[in-house]
Design a protein around this motif. Structure first.
Motif, PDB file in Angstrom:
ATOM      1  N   ASP A  30       0.856  -1.181   0.000  1.00 15.56           N
ATOM      2  CA  ASP A  30       0.000   0.000   0.000  1.00 15.56           C
ATOM      3  C   ASP A  30       0.891   1.229   0.000  1.00 15.56           C
ATOM      4  O   ASP A  30       1.237   1.776   1.054  1.00 15.56           O
ATOM      5  N   LYS A  31       1.257   1.688  -1.189  1.00 17.57           N
ATOM      6  CA  LYS A  31       2.206   2.799  -1.284  1.00 17.57           C
ATOM      7  C   LYS A  31       1.688   4.080  -0.636  1.00 17.57           C
ATOM      8  O   LYS A  31       2.420   4.711   0.142  1.00 17.57           O
ATOM      9  N   ARG A  62      -9.330   6.037   3.209  1.00 14.46           N
ATOM     10  CA  ARG A  62      -8.184   6.287   4.075  1.00 14.46           C
ATOM     11  C   ARG A  62      -8.683   6.799   5.419  1.00 14.46           C
ATOM     12  O   ARG A  62      -9.319   7.858   5.488  1.00 14.46           O
TER      13      ARG A  62
END
Length: 199
Positions: A30-31, A62
């Protein structure tokens, strides 16, 4: 209206942050959630566009961005052009700032510089070698919609290049605003630079 009769340009903008890529060079990690300087990459980017009317995140929800409008491209991971299409559908302002989610050294003054420099075709950051960074730019929202409606390809360069954006080169030192974190080494290097950094 000013005394000279010239109406100031409308600088209102929405931000579209592409945060749903497959991150193949990071092994599918998950960059946007990767930490640099003690916080997720996407947190730095969100702060840089705190002046946006809407923060539109194309990718999974998020938890640190409860105010964001979250959308997904169809199918997820289809690439930057479908992601932009999904995000732009939620834009309302005259300008759209388009950003990657992995720019730990981008700050609000950099975004302001793009908006200030933009011509009718927008503006895009260029790196120290003069290469356009297509995921660090601002664009007239209407022009973007028109370009997307006529474009069947998958390349951001192919989509955005014909708009003829103003290239913006910013003095940056060792923490350039266009620095992205595509590899494990780039993440380690960014974290090392960010450690003593007071934004």
């Amino acid at each position: 209206m000013p005394a000279d009769g010239v109406r100031p340009r409308d600088r209102r903008y929405d931000a579209v942050v592409l945060a749903g890529g497959r991150a193949r060079r990071l092994g599918g990690a998950d960059k946007p959630g990767a930490a640099v300087g003690g916080r997720p990459l996407i947190g730095w980017v969100a702060d840089a566009v705190a002046g946006a009317g809407r923060l539109i995140v194309v990718g999974p929800p998020r938890p640190g961005l409860p105010h964001a409008v979250v959308v997904r491209e169809d199918p997820p991971g289809a690439g930057p052009v479908p992601a932009l299409r999904a995000g732009l559908a939620e834009a309302r302002a005259p300008w759209t700032v388009l950003l990657a989610a992995d720019l730990p050294f981008l700050r609000a003054p950099h975004v302001a510089a793009l908006l200030d420099a933009a011509g009718e075709g927008g503006a895009v950051l260029v790196d120290q070698d003069g290469r356009e960074q297509w995921l660090a730019g601002c664009w007239p929202t209407g022009a973007l919609r028109t370009a997307l409606a006529a474009y069947a390809g998958g390349s951001l360069r192919g989509l955005l290049g014909p708009l003829v954006p103003v290239p913006v080169s910013l003095a940056a030192g060792e923490r350039p605003p266009w620095y992205d974190c595509d590899t494990p080494d780039a993440l380690v290097h960014a974290d090392r630079l960010a450690a003593p950094y007071d934004p």
